[in-house]
Scaffold this active site. Structure first.
Site, PDB file in Angstrom:
ATOM      1  N   THR A 137      -1.611  -1.165   8.880  1.00  0.00           N
ATOM      2  CA  THR A 137      -2.025  -2.462   8.411  1.00  0.00           C
ATOM      3  C   THR A 137      -0.785  -3.220   8.018  1.00  0.00           C
ATOM      4  O   THR A 137      -0.104  -2.822   7.076  1.00  0.00           O
ATOM      5  CB  THR A 137      -2.935  -2.345   7.167  1.00  0.00           C
ATOM      6  OG1 THR A 137      -3.817  -1.251   7.367  1.00  0.00           O
ATOM      7  CG2 THR A 137      -3.732  -3.586   6.949  1.00  0.00           C
ATOM      8  N   THR A 179       0.877  -1.184   0.000  1.00  0.00           N
ATOM      9  CA  THR A 179       0.000   0.000   0.000  1.00  0.00           C
ATOM     10  C   THR A 179       0.916   1.236   0.000  1.00  0.00           C
ATOM     11  O   THR A 179       1.373   1.639  -1.058  1.00  0.00           O
ATOM     12  CB  THR A 179      -0.964  -0.002   1.200  1.00  0.00           C
ATOM     13  OG1 THR A 179      -0.210  -0.120   2.389  1.00  0.00           O
ATOM     14  CG2 THR A 179      -1.949  -1.144   1.094  1.00  0.00           C
ATOM     15  N   GLU A 187       6.441   4.897   7.553  1.00  0.00           N
ATOM     16  CA  GLU A 187       6.066   6.102   6.819  1.00  0.00           C
ATOM     17  C   GLU A 187       6.896   7.299   7.250  1.00  0.00           C
ATOM     18  O   GLU A 187       6.817   7.749   8.394  1.00  0.00           O
ATOM     19  CB  GLU A 187       4.573   6.363   6.978  1.00  0.00           C
ATOM     20  CG  GLU A 187       3.797   5.356   6.139  1.00  0.00           C
ATOM     21  CD  GLU A 187       2.296   5.438   6.301  1.00  0.00           C
ATOM     22  OE1 GLU A 187       1.609   5.039   5.366  1.00  0.00           O
ATOM     23  OE2 GLU A 187       1.846   5.904   7.338  1.00  0.00           O
ATOM     24  N   ASN A 236       0.323  11.271   6.327  1.00  0.00           N
ATOM     25  CA  ASN A 236      -0.890  10.944   7.077  1.00  0.00           C
ATOM     26  C   ASN A 236      -1.814  12.116   7.296  1.00  0.00           C
ATOM     27  O   ASN A 236      -2.932  11.943   7.781  1.00  0.00           O
ATOM     28  CB  ASN A 236      -0.501  10.288   8.399  1.00  0.00           C
ATOM     29  CG  ASN A 236       0.132   8.951   8.144  1.00  0.00           C
ATOM     30  OD1 ASN A 236      -0.485   8.099   7.533  1.00  0.00           O
ATOM     31  ND2 ASN A 236       1.382   8.803   8.554  1.00  0.00           N
ATOM     32  N   LYS A 271       3.819  -6.755   4.021  1.00  0.00           N
ATOM     33  CA  LYS A 271       3.553  -5.359   3.666  1.00  0.00           C
ATOM     34  C   LYS A 271       3.286  -4.604   4.966  1.00  0.00           C
ATOM     35  O   LYS A 271       2.751  -5.166   5.930  1.00  0.00           O
ATOM     36  CB  LYS A 271       2.392  -5.241   2.697  1.00  0.00           C
ATOM     37  CG  LYS A 271       1.030  -5.370   3.312  1.00  0.00           C
ATOM     38  CD  LYS A 271       0.214  -4.135   3.077  1.00  0.00           C
ATOM     39  CE  LYS A 271       0.146  -3.276   4.296  1.00  0.00           C
ATOM     40  NZ  LYS A 271      -0.137  -1.903   4.070  1.00  0.00           N
ATOM     41  N   SER A 327      -7.401  10.545  -1.446  1.00  0.00           N
ATOM     42  CA  SER A 327      -7.489  10.919  -2.865  1.00  0.00           C
ATOM     43  C   SER A 327      -7.796   9.676  -3.682  1.00  0.00           C
ATOM     44  O   SER A 327      -7.751   8.579  -3.175  1.00  0.00           O
ATOM     45  CB  SER A 327      -6.185  11.561  -3.330  1.00  0.00           C
ATOM     46  OG  SER A 327      -5.112  10.685  -3.054  1.00  0.00           O
TER      47      SER A 327
END
Lengths: 392, 392
Positions: free
Chosen positions: B181, B144, B264, B387, B170, B392
């Protein structure tokens, strides 16, 4: 702004960390005041916290609060305690009071030792300025990363007499590069019973400073002190005391709100209310988990009505509830209930609402009768910038 | 990269969220494989988690894992379960196996419903591509917000036979705009006992995926599944099983490390080890409190050896220790001990160290014999950017 009777103020430039402004402040009650105090729960307690706790437990009246910004005097061991006591001794000499009647409060970088030469000089200046500065200067001198001073006042009539209350605070998350540090001072001129005054402060803190979250980090220095000079004497009835307590609560709540509003980098204040919880502990756990979730906080910064992140935080909070009974509201709009999304076009419905500076979030657990609220800020670029930057 | 015997792979373009890449993947064991599974502890469990748990408890052998990216099928109620089962039925028809022998895993935006028309089409494509794609394509299809696919393999000789292990995962924090996740899949070709295989996975998860922290948020969808095809038969002795378990642990640890590295916005990985704790729970509390502190995380981003923030987080962790006995190390350098700073010029001493991409932080509590570690990432501008942005 009317100031409670019985207090004088002073500030001075100690140059402890800041070079171009006052960073030392004095709240002085020449004839003494009834004290109350609430302190950090952190295991590591700064020297001023330890000393203030000791003095407050030993003395029925307090003459002064001595506050410095820039250095926390935390994690400084036995030497930190001695340094703190030495600053009180310096002040006690110049004011001709006993050092035990002074409460210290420090905020700033931890691990650094005081430079007592700077203190000697600054305390002389403090003496010179005594009574010549207003309380606004005190509120500015105690600031660290705060963008603005935080000052709130109230006047009420009790037993036909005017009673004044004034609160000032500093706090915005933490001082770069160190830790979350909030200090709060409540002044009053009503004649109060000491144990009632302490319980009044404890209650007020519980629904104000204990209900705010910028980053979830507590500090070694958090201190709230309340002094009441007793200049306004009266036989206050139960209703008077109720109103006085309410006023203290309102002052603390407003100061707490200002701290969140000024939270480092904050662009939003979110009031989260947990309703119908089985226990108060459950409600508090949920509120804290959501208010400290980076995902929730960044979503509010992005003005994204991202209820999935809120539900996910709720789901890991260890609270007891039935997921099917949860209802989640943004303002008056229910976005999640019975385990599924309530709106198809959530972005359309909530676009305007998410742009507000102050938002309401309500979670109904459908599990009991307890309720709890928390005020929290969002997580922004500026937060990372302020706290990721080098010490300078 | 050698792949364990007994598995075939496929991917397809479902266009569930992403338009220009494969987002549906299949791991297929035509002759079945012994399953093991570990799932999210979140109260809100996604439909695929509920269905996978049911199937894994009912079946001794599993034929397939069906994974989609872009939609989590979480907070979708009874319809979400039905949709999930329908996707399995579609696959079971085309593969001519029973739907109970398939484990679903989804990752992505929560609260949205599947479009089953898209699934019908994509599953036909999955059938066509079966056996024609390598496992690298599967690792890419399940991504993702991951910046890169995460794939680790190992080969070992047990009872004179070559056994192959392969892991893919992932996870990078969460998918914009939704939640953390992580999915992990471990494949093996050794003949294993089912309950041993489950305990092996549980142990491996405990020292890998349970020890990482990007933002402290858990999800509705976290799933780790392990399948062993049993193609390599042998009478494995205790030492063989020990080595096989060790290999599974190493694969999970390396995948977990890759997830933090790809966290991230992450620019650093910090390994925090808590030593000499009184209880394991204490050690874990401390590790989690520090690893989720925004102040600690932003300090690492700023390459600031800001031990005060670490000590402050330690002090609010509710763990039991004597503050005077704490010793804190950055790499080999002790920065805090006996309640005070150990170095005067900490910036000089640690400047080079703080610039490293992987850092070691050690806290010695001097309270007992328990030890615990955690891997965490820093908090950066890019985290907020990723975040805080609109869906979108």
């Amino acid at each position: 702004m009317k100031v409670p009777k019985g207090f004088l103020f002073s500030t001075a430039q100690g140059s402890f960390k800041y070079q171009d402004r006052d960073d030392l402040a004095l709240i002085y009650a020449p004839e003494g005041a009834v004290p109350a105090g609430v302190f950090t729960q952190n295991v590591f307690q700064a020297a001023p916290v330890l000393v203030a706790k000791k003095h407050i437990s030993q003395c029925n009246l307090i003459n002064a609060i001595l506050i410095n910004a820039g250095q926390a005097n935390a994690c400084t061991g036995e030497k930190g305690i001695q340094d703190c006591e030495e600053t009180l001794r310096l002040l006690s000499k110049t004011l001709e009071i006993s050092p035990e009647f002074i409460l210290p409060a420090s905020t700033g970088v931890i691990g650094e030792f005081f430079d007592l030469k700077k203190w000697e000089k600054a305390i002389l200046e403090l003496r010179e300025n005594l009574g010549k500065v207003d309380v606004g200067k005190v509120a500015r001198a105690i600031m660290t990363t705060d963008k603005y001073p935080k000052l709130v006042s109230k006047c009420l009539t009790l037993d036909n007499k005017e009673v004044h209350l004034l609160g000032l605070a500093k706090g915005a998350g933490m001082i770069a590069p160190n830790m979350a540090t909030m200090l709060g001072f409540i002044l009053c001129d009503a004649e109060v019973d000491r144990s009632w005054w302490q319980s009044c402060l404890v209650e007020a803190v519980e629904t104000s400073f204990n209900r705010i979250c910028v980053d979830g980090d507590t500090s070694t220095n958090d201190t709230v002190l309340a002094l009441s000079s007793g200049k306004v004497k009266g036989s206050f009835c139960e209703d008077d005391l109720y109103r006085l307590k309410k006023a203290v609560k309102e002052i603390c709540f407003e100061l707490a709100r200002l701290i969140v509003q000024d939270g480092e980098g904050a662009s939003k204040i979110i009031k989260l209310t947990i309703k119908k919880a089985k226990t108060r502990q459950d409600a508090r756990n949920i509120a804290t988990t959501i208010a400290t979730s980076p995902l929730v906080k960044t979503a509010f910064f992005g003005e994204d009505p991202n209820w999935g992140r809120i539900v996910a935080a709720l789901g890991r909070s260890n609270a007891s509830f039935d997921p099917q009974k949860i209802r989640l509201f943004f303002g008056d709009i229910e976005v999640f209930g019975c385990g599924v999304a309530k709106l198809e076009d959530i972005d359309v419905w909530l676009q305007g609402y998410m742009q507000k500076k102050e938002l309401d979030l309500v979670i109904d657990l459908g599990a009991g009768e307890e309720e709890y609220f928390i005020l929290f800020s969002d997580l922004t670029f500026d937060y990372v910038k302020l706290n990721g930057s080098y010490r300078s």
